[in-house]
Scaffold this motif. Structure first.
Motif, PDB file in Angstrom:
ATOM      1  N   GLY A  36     -37.105 -74.294 -30.586  1.00  0.00           N
ATOM      2  CA  GLY A  36     -35.668 -74.441 -30.402  1.00  0.00           C
ATOM      3  C   GLY A  36     -35.163 -75.819 -30.800  1.00  0.00           C
ATOM      4  O   GLY A  36     -34.234 -76.351 -30.184  1.00  0.00           O
ATOM      5  N   VAL A  37     -35.798 -76.397 -31.844  1.00  0.00           N
ATOM      6  CA  VAL A  37     -35.383 -77.707 -32.345  1.00  0.00           C
ATOM      7  C   VAL A  37     -35.095 -77.593 -33.841  1.00  0.00           C
ATOM      8  O   VAL A  37     -35.386 -76.578 -34.466  1.00  0.00           O
ATOM      9  N   GLU A  38     -34.535 -78.638 -34.397  1.00  0.00           N
ATOM     10  CA  GLU A  38     -34.257 -78.675 -35.835  1.00  0.00           C
ATOM     11  C   GLU A  38     -35.559 -78.915 -36.612  1.00  0.00           C
ATOM     12  O   GLU A  38     -36.458 -79.612 -36.129  1.00  0.00           O
ATOM     13  N   ILE A  54     -43.679 -86.569 -24.216  1.00  0.00           N
ATOM     14  CA  ILE A  54     -44.861 -85.827 -23.773  1.00  0.00           C
ATOM     15  C   ILE A  54     -44.479 -84.373 -23.474  1.00  0.00           C
ATOM     16  O   ILE A  54     -45.276 -83.464 -23.695  1.00  0.00           O
ATOM     17  N   SER A  55     -43.257 -84.150 -23.024  1.00  0.00           N
ATOM     18  CA  SER A  55     -42.787 -82.779 -22.781  1.00  0.00           C
ATOM     19  C   SER A  55     -42.722 -81.990 -24.081  1.00  0.00           C
ATOM     20  O   SER A  55     -43.106 -80.817 -24.123  1.00  0.00           O
ATOM     21  N   ASN A  56     -42.232 -82.630 -25.152  1.00  0.00           N
ATOM     22  CA  ASN A  56     -42.194 -81.957 -26.456  1.00  0.00           C
ATOM     23  C   ASN A  56     -43.602 -81.709 -26.976  1.00  0.00           C
ATOM     24  O   ASN A  56     -43.874 -80.648 -27.551  1.00  0.00           O
ATOM     25  N   LYS A  62     -48.257 -75.550 -26.620  1.00  0.00           N
ATOM     26  CA  LYS A  62     -48.145 -74.167 -26.140  1.00  0.00           C
ATOM     27  C   LYS A  62     -47.805 -73.212 -27.276  1.00  0.00           C
ATOM     28  O   LYS A  62     -48.394 -72.135 -27.388  1.00  0.00           O
ATOM     29  N   VAL A  63     -46.855 -73.598 -28.127  1.00  0.00           N
ATOM     30  CA  VAL A  63     -46.470 -72.738 -29.252  1.00  0.00           C
ATOM     31  C   VAL A  63     -47.647 -72.554 -30.204  1.00  0.00           C
ATOM     32  O   VAL A  63     -47.901 -71.442 -30.682  1.00  0.00           O
ATOM     33  N   ASP A  67     -54.909 -76.749 -26.687  1.00  0.00           N
ATOM     34  CA  ASP A  67     -54.832 -77.663 -25.551  1.00  0.00           C
ATOM     35  C   ASP A  67     -54.047 -78.892 -25.973  1.00  0.00           C
ATOM     36  O   ASP A  67     -54.179 -79.364 -27.106  1.00  0.00           O
ATOM     37  N   LEU A  68     -53.264 -79.420 -25.066  1.00  0.00           N
ATOM     38  CA  LEU A  68     -52.477 -80.618 -25.350  1.00  0.00           C
ATOM     39  C   LEU A  68     -53.362 -81.741 -25.875  1.00  0.00           C
ATOM     40  O   LEU A  68     -52.995 -82.440 -26.830  1.00  0.00           O
TER      41      LEU A  68
END
Length: 74
Positions: A36-38, A54-56, A62-63, A67-68
């Protein structure tokens, strides 16, 4: 972290993200749409132009179904 090492880190992160994204068969457009970003935001992250949150990074992991910590393995 000084400015040059921060820039090197952002470039390495972006290069690793690009490799993972392409290995998973995602285009920048597909990843951006799923997040949901450009598209330009994905491009700037991959080029090390911006420092994503870090949230992004967690949402990207996840997408891409990794693993992070894989995003930071470079």
């Amino acid at each position: 972290m000084d400015n040059s090492s921060e820039k090197a880190f952002l470039i390495a992160f972006g290069k690793n993200l690009r490799q993972i994204r392409t290995d998973k068969g995602f285009t920048q457009a597909q990843l951006a749409n799923d997040l949901g970003v450009e598209i330009s935001q994905i491009s700037r992250i991959e080029r090390g132009v911006i420092n994503t949150s870090i949230s992004n990074a967690n949402a990207i992991a996840k997408v891409l179904k990794v693993d992070l910590k894989e995003l930071f393995s470079f």
